[in-house]
Design a protein around this motif. Structure first.
Motif, mmCIF file in Angstrom:
data_model
loop_
_atom_site.group_PDB
_atom_site.id
_atom_site.type_symbol
_atom_site.label_atom_id
_atom_site.label_comp_id
_atom_site.label_asym_id
_atom_site.label_seq_id
_atom_site.Cartn_x
_atom_site.Cartn_y
_atom_site.Cartn_z
ATOM 1 N N PRO A 62 96.387 -1.276 27.688
ATOM 2 C CA PRO A 62 96.471 -2.794 28.345
ATOM 3 C C PRO A 62 95.331 -2.679 29.431
ATOM 4 O O PRO A 62 94.920 -3.973 29.711
ATOM 5 C CB PRO A 62 97.707 -2.818 28.772
ATOM 6 C CG PRO A 62 98.666 -1.808 28.078
ATOM 7 C CD PRO A 62 97.891 -0.757 27.657
ATOM 8 N N ASN A 63 94.864 -1.697 29.965
ATOM 9 C CA ASN A 63 94.153 -1.602 31.162
ATOM 10 C C ASN A 63 93.040 -0.709 31.007
ATOM 11 O O ASN A 63 93.504 0.561 31.081
ATOM 12 C CB ASN A 63 95.004 -1.324 32.419
ATOM 13 C CG ASN A 63 93.988 -1.718 33.623
ATOM 14 O OD1 ASN A 63 92.774 -1.521 33.595
ATOM 15 N ND2 ASN A 63 94.778 -1.998 34.796
ATOM 16 N N ILE A 65 90.488 -0.071 32.745
ATOM 17 C CA ILE A 65 89.887 0.833 33.837
ATOM 18 C C ILE A 65 90.788 1.849 34.263
ATOM 19 O O ILE A 65 90.475 2.944 34.535
ATOM 20 C CB ILE A 65 90.227 -0.450 35.351
ATOM 21 C CG1 ILE A 65 88.911 -1.261 34.876
ATOM 22 C CG2 ILE A 65 89.602 0.340 36.536
ATOM 23 C CD1 ILE A 65 88.957 -2.701 36.010
ATOM 24 N N ASP A 66 92.303 1.741 34.070
ATOM 25 C CA ASP A 66 93.090 2.818 34.083
ATOM 26 C C ASP A 66 92.703 3.723 33.181
ATOM 27 O O ASP A 66 92.864 5.138 33.653
ATOM 28 C CB ASP A 66 94.555 2.330 34.026
ATOM 29 C CG ASP A 66 95.020 1.398 35.082
ATOM 30 O OD1 ASP A 66 94.458 1.630 36.020
ATOM 31 O OD2 ASP A 66 96.224 0.881 34.829
#
Length: 131
Positions: A62-63, A65-66
């Motif tokens: 979902p992310n 960047i993470d």
């Protein structure tokens, strides 16, 4: 290891004779669950070129960047980051984003250019895929 329980047990006993002990499967699964980023799997709508909308199975993080930060932290701890002798400016991270469509599926990946072999298959990290 994809071994039946009794074969794995025999292997563990044999390794134990040489002073090598394996963690339990529960311990390994807990470690993986705590260190591997969580992904999402669900059906999503996809619009074909013809305009037809179909539901397809998709797996994604979902992310983004993470995920990038997770891998950067891991590579930094393993001393696997490089700036290629100043080609990449200090304090900069270069990412290469890409996609592969074929065989009825699509995969979205990224590569971190700040590694010794940035185009290596081992440096290709998938972040999304669907059929």
């Amino acid at each position: 290891m994809c071994l039946p329980w009794y074969q794995l047990r025999k292997l563990k006993c044999w390794l134990h004779e040489f002073g090598l002990d394996l963690e339990s499967e529960r311990t390994v699964r807990s470690f993986i669950a705590s260190t591997v980023p969580k992904y999402t799997a669900k059906e999503v709508p996809l619009t074909k070129r013809s305009g037809e909308v179909v539901m397809v199975a998709a797996v994604y993080f979902p992310n983004l960047i993470d995920i990038v930060i997770h891998y950067l932290d891991m590579f930094e701890q393993q001393d696997q980051l490089t700036w290629h002798g100043g080609i990449i400016p200090a304090e900069k991270i270069w990412l290469k984003l890409g996609g592969d469509h074929g065989g009825g599926s699509f995969k979205f990946v990224f590569q971190i250019a700040n590694r010794h072999h940035p185009n290596s298959l081992n440096n290709t990290i998938p972040v999304c895929g669907f059929e």
